[in-house]
Design an enzyme around this catalytic site. Structure first.
Site, PDB file in Angstrom:
ATOM      1  NE  ARG A   1      -3.883   2.177   2.096  1.00  0.00           N
ATOM      2  CZ  ARG A   1      -4.063   3.063   3.080  1.00  0.00           C
ATOM      3  NH1 ARG A   1      -3.431   2.929   4.225  1.00  0.00           N
ATOM      4  NH2 ARG A   1      -4.872   4.084   2.900  1.00  0.00           N
TER       5      ARG A   1
ATOM      6  CG  HIS B   1      -0.974   5.450  -0.587  1.00  0.00           C
ATOM      7  ND1 HIS B   1      -1.687   6.083   0.402  1.00  0.00           N
ATOM      8  CD2 HIS B   1      -1.815   4.513  -1.073  1.00  0.00           C
ATOM      9  CE1 HIS B   1      -2.894   5.546   0.504  1.00  0.00           C
ATOM     10  NE2 HIS B   1      -2.996   4.588  -0.374  1.00  0.00           N
TER      11      HIS B   1
ATOM     12  CG  ASN C   1      -0.892  10.158   7.183  1.00  0.00           C
ATOM     13  OD1 ASN C   1      -1.622   9.619   7.985  1.00  0.00           O
ATOM     14  ND2 ASN C   1      -0.298  11.250   7.447  1.00  0.00           N
TER      15      ASN C   1
ATOM     16  CG  HIS D   1      -7.742  -3.934  -1.589  1.00  0.00           C
ATOM     17  ND1 HIS D   1      -8.762  -3.039  -1.801  1.00  0.00           N
ATOM     18  CD2 HIS D   1      -6.635  -3.177  -1.391  1.00  0.00           C
ATOM     19  CE1 HIS D   1      -8.296  -1.799  -1.752  1.00  0.00           C
ATOM     20  NE2 HIS D   1      -7.000  -1.856  -1.509  1.00  0.00           N
TER      21      HIS D   1
HETATM   22  C1  HEM Z   1      -8.767   1.007  -6.548  1.00  0.00           C
HETATM   23  C2  HEM Z   1      -8.840   1.901  -5.618  1.00  0.00           C
HETATM   24  C3  HEM Z   1      -8.353   1.712  -4.210  1.00  0.00           C
HETATM   25  C4  HEM Z   1      -8.953   2.182  -3.094  1.00  0.00           C
HETATM   26  C5  HEM Z   1     -10.232   3.006  -3.034  1.00  0.00           C
HETATM   27  C6  HEM Z   1      -8.176   1.728  -1.963  1.00  0.00           C
HETATM   28  C7  HEM Z   1      -8.460   2.026  -0.645  1.00  0.00           C
HETATM   29  C8  HEM Z   1      -7.887   1.400   0.435  1.00  0.00           C
HETATM   30  C9  HEM Z   1      -8.281   1.594   1.802  1.00  0.00           C
HETATM   31  C10 HEM Z   1      -9.327   2.580   2.305  1.00  0.00           C
HETATM   32  C11 HEM Z   1      -7.546   0.749   2.573  1.00  0.00           C
HETATM   33  C12 HEM Z   1      -7.622   0.582   4.083  1.00  0.00           C
HETATM   34  C13 HEM Z   1      -6.616   1.444   4.747  1.00  0.00           C
HETATM   35  C14 HEM Z   1      -6.726   1.323   6.229  1.00  0.00           C
HETATM   36  O1  HEM Z   1      -7.822   1.387   6.772  1.00  0.00           O
HETATM   37  O2  HEM Z   1      -5.678   1.174   6.887  1.00  0.00           O
HETATM   38  C15 HEM Z   1      -6.682   0.019   1.684  1.00  0.00           C
HETATM   39  C16 HEM Z   1      -5.776  -0.935   2.083  1.00  0.00           C
HETATM   40  C17 HEM Z   1      -4.870  -1.514   1.242  1.00  0.00           C
HETATM   41  N1  HEM Z   1      -4.649  -1.187  -0.080  1.00  0.00           N
HETATM   42 FE1  HEM Z   1      -5.899  -0.151  -1.250  1.00  0.00          FE
HETATM   43  N2  HEM Z   1      -7.118   1.001  -2.409  1.00  0.00           N
HETATM   44  C18 HEM Z   1      -7.167   0.970  -3.772  1.00  0.00           C
HETATM   45  C19 HEM Z   1      -6.231   0.383  -4.606  1.00  0.00           C
HETATM   46  C20 HEM Z   1      -5.097  -0.240  -4.166  1.00  0.00           C
HETATM   47  C21 HEM Z   1      -3.983  -0.613  -5.015  1.00  0.00           C
HETATM   48  C22 HEM Z   1      -3.882  -0.325  -6.509  1.00  0.00           C
HETATM   49  C23 HEM Z   1      -3.075  -1.231  -4.216  1.00  0.00           C
HETATM   50  C24 HEM Z   1      -1.719  -1.805  -4.563  1.00  0.00           C
HETATM   51  C25 HEM Z   1      -1.350  -2.228  -5.744  1.00  0.00           C
HETATM   52  C26 HEM Z   1      -3.635  -1.269  -2.877  1.00  0.00           C
HETATM   53  C27 HEM Z   1      -3.054  -1.896  -1.798  1.00  0.00           C
HETATM   54  C28 HEM Z   1      -3.616  -1.944  -0.539  1.00  0.00           C
HETATM   55  C29 HEM Z   1      -3.151  -2.833   0.512  1.00  0.00           C
HETATM   56  C30 HEM Z   1      -2.055  -3.882   0.392  1.00  0.00           C
HETATM   57  C31 HEM Z   1      -3.935  -2.555   1.631  1.00  0.00           C
HETATM   58  C32 HEM Z   1      -3.794  -3.180   3.026  1.00  0.00           C
HETATM   59  C33 HEM Z   1      -2.854  -2.325   3.830  1.00  0.00           C
HETATM   60  C34 HEM Z   1      -2.488  -2.930   5.169  1.00  0.00           C
HETATM   61  O3  HEM Z   1      -2.921  -4.011   5.525  1.00  0.00           O
HETATM   62  O4  HEM Z   1      -1.708  -2.296   5.880  1.00  0.00           O
HETATM   63  N3  HEM Z   1      -4.838  -0.628  -2.885  1.00  0.00           N
HETATM   64  N4  HEM Z   1      -6.891   0.442   0.390  1.00  0.00           N
HETATM   65  C1  LIG Z   2       1.457   7.929  11.003  1.00  0.00           C
HETATM   66  C2  LIG Z   2       1.341   9.384  10.635  1.00  0.00           C
HETATM   67  O1  LIG Z   2       2.295   9.952  10.125  1.00  0.00           O
HETATM   68  N1  LIG Z   2       0.177   9.965  10.896  1.00  0.00           N
HETATM   69  C3  LIG Z   2      -0.122  11.350  10.599  1.00  0.00           C
HETATM   70  C4  LIG Z   2      -1.032  11.438   9.373  1.00  0.00           C
HETATM   71  O2  LIG Z   2      -1.644  12.691   9.213  1.00  0.00           O
HETATM   72  C5  LIG Z   2      -2.406  13.070  10.325  1.00  0.00           C
HETATM   73  C6  LIG Z   2      -3.272  14.280   9.962  1.00  0.00           C
HETATM   74  O3  LIG Z   2      -2.753  15.063   8.927  1.00  0.00           O
HETATM   75  C7  LIG Z   2      -1.433  13.290  11.490  1.00  0.00           C
HETATM   76  O4  LIG Z   2      -2.146  13.761  12.623  1.00  0.00           O
HETATM   77  C8  LIG Z   2      -0.772  11.955  11.823  1.00  0.00           C
HETATM   78  O5  LIG Z   2       0.191  12.090  12.830  1.00  0.00           O
END
Ligand code: HEM
Ligand SMILES: CC(=O)N[C@H]1CO[C@H](CO)[C@@H](O)[C@@H]1O
Ligand SMILES: *[C@@H]1O[C@H](CO)[C@@H](O)[C@H](O)[C@H]1NC(C)=O
Ligand SMILES: *[C@@H]1O[C@H](CO)[C@@H](O)[C@H](O)[C@H]1NC(C)=O
Length: 331
Positions: free
Chosen positions: A66, A70, A98, A198
């Protein structure tokens, strides 16, 4: 007549190869052997750190993938996401989105950088480390291998204000998400394939809570959700207000394995984010969900190809960038 055709064909070919050259230019100086002389052990050093880290903290792979996504979608794959804010600059890292970029992804890069600085000081860029570590972690959890070319320079700009509009949000419609991917040169098929990331990792309850509580005037939960899954999610997130850190696996069936289960889940209403489930509802994306759900090889081929492409998105070479001494600070 034949001559005329010949001439215009040649012009066409010329235009086509010029276009190809322009596209290739961005990564013209990247190659697999970039560090062959300056740091021949780079791949081994990164691999050793990555394996150790993933064994100790199994959430590293998802966090790293992720983080990499980003990084590449904002200012290109230049490690700009790793830079910490200073009193004079609010960095990318501190954009609201972030919030949940997990620490393990940062940590594995910092460790690999420290190890590399001992063997080949000042040589390997943080952005190359990110590309290698991401690929290695994906393969380690069962995903496909793809080639990573090297020679990226690290960016000198990292600003929170440059994030908005470059990253998709779960609340976006499929066409809004497709616009973002298209603006970076990715097709609908590639967007669907990349979303397959995902298949690992987790999401915080707030990212999908609108689907399970008070969804609409007529339905408490999003009708696209499998009802028993929705109940389980309500239960898992019930103390969300007092505990914003609550999170659940993105792929409830095989949460830590990189496979095509994510796509199979969508067909059963087990997509966690609205943007996941939406890929199965929209006819432009559904055909790829069906394809990837039916055939993991198709998914792996498409994913590997799209990741190779993501890894060279907007890369900086030469004087456009630098090799950072520390990954969290521009020199
Ligand atoms: C298509 C649109 C996408 C949306 C709207 C989206 C949105 C999100 C959101 C909201 C999360 C949860 C973050 C959290 O609550 O910590 C997430 C997690 C994640 N995303 Fe996406 N994402 C997208 C595409 C992608 C792409 C293209 C990749 C990588 C190639 C990716 C890789 C990941 C991974 C690996 C996680 C899990 C992160 C973790 O477990 O720490 N995502 N994503
Ligand atoms: C982990 C981290 O860097 N978190 C920051 C992400 O951005 C928010 C709001 O802009 C900060 O409050 C967090 O410390
Ligand atoms: C549900 O949403 C409606 C409007 O969208 C709002 O008026 C109502 O207070 C909400 N109920 C709860 C329990 O949050
Ligand atoms: C899956 O896709 C691969 C690659 O296109 C193909 O070779 C294979 O035959 C397909 N498998 C099935 C079961 O359709």
């Amino acid at each position: 007549m034949a001559l005329l055709l010949h001439a215009s064909l040649r012009r066409l070919v010329l235009v086509a190869s010029l276009l190809a050259a322009v596209v290739a230019f961005a990564d013209a100086r990247l190659n697999a052997n970039y560090y062959a002389k300056s740091c021949p052990q780079v791949e081994k050093i990164v691999q050793d750190v990555v394996v150790q880290k993933q064994i100790n903290s199994p959430s590293t792979a998802a966090g790293m993938v992720r983080l990499f996504f980003h990084d590449c979608f904002v200012e290109g794959c230049d490690a700009s996401v790793l830079v910490r804010s200073t009193p004079f600059n609010k960095a990318e890292n501190d954009a609201d989105i972030n919030l949940s970029l997990p620490g393990d992804g940062f940590d594995v890069i910092v460790r690999a950088k420290s190890a590399l600085e001992l063997s080949c000081p000042g040589v390997v860029s943080c952005s190359d480390i990110m590309s290698l570590a991401t690929r290695n972690l994906i393969t380690m959890v069962g995903g496909p291998f793809y080639k990573v070319r090297l020679g990226r320079k690290d960016g000198k700009v990292s600003m929170a204000s440059h994030v908005a509009g470059n990253l998709p949000l779960p609340s976006m419609s499929i066409s809004q998400m497709a616009n973002i991917f298209e603006s970076k040169g990715f097709s609908i098929a590639e967007m669907v394939a990349l979303s397959g990331a995902h298949t690992i990792g987790f999401s915080h309850c707030k990212e999908f809570s609108s689907r399970i509580y008070n969804f609409s005037r007529t339905s408490t939960v999003d009708p696209a959700l499998n009802p028993r899954y929705a109940q389980g999610l309500q239960e898992a997130c019930k103390s969300l207000n007092s505990n914003p850190a609550l999170s659940v696996f993105n792929d409830i069936m095989t949460p830590n394995k990189f496979d095509n289960m994510y796509f199979q889940n969508l067909k059963r209403g087990l997509g966690l984010l609205a943007s996941d489930q939406g890929l199965y509802a929209d006819p432009t994306t559904k055909e790829y969900v069906d394809l990837f759900a039916a055939n993991q090889t198709e998914f792996f081929n498409a994913f590997a190809h799209a990741m190779e492409k993501l890894s060279v998105l907007g890369v900086k070479t030469g004087r456009n960038g630098e090799v950072r001494r520390r990954c969290d600070e521009v020199n």
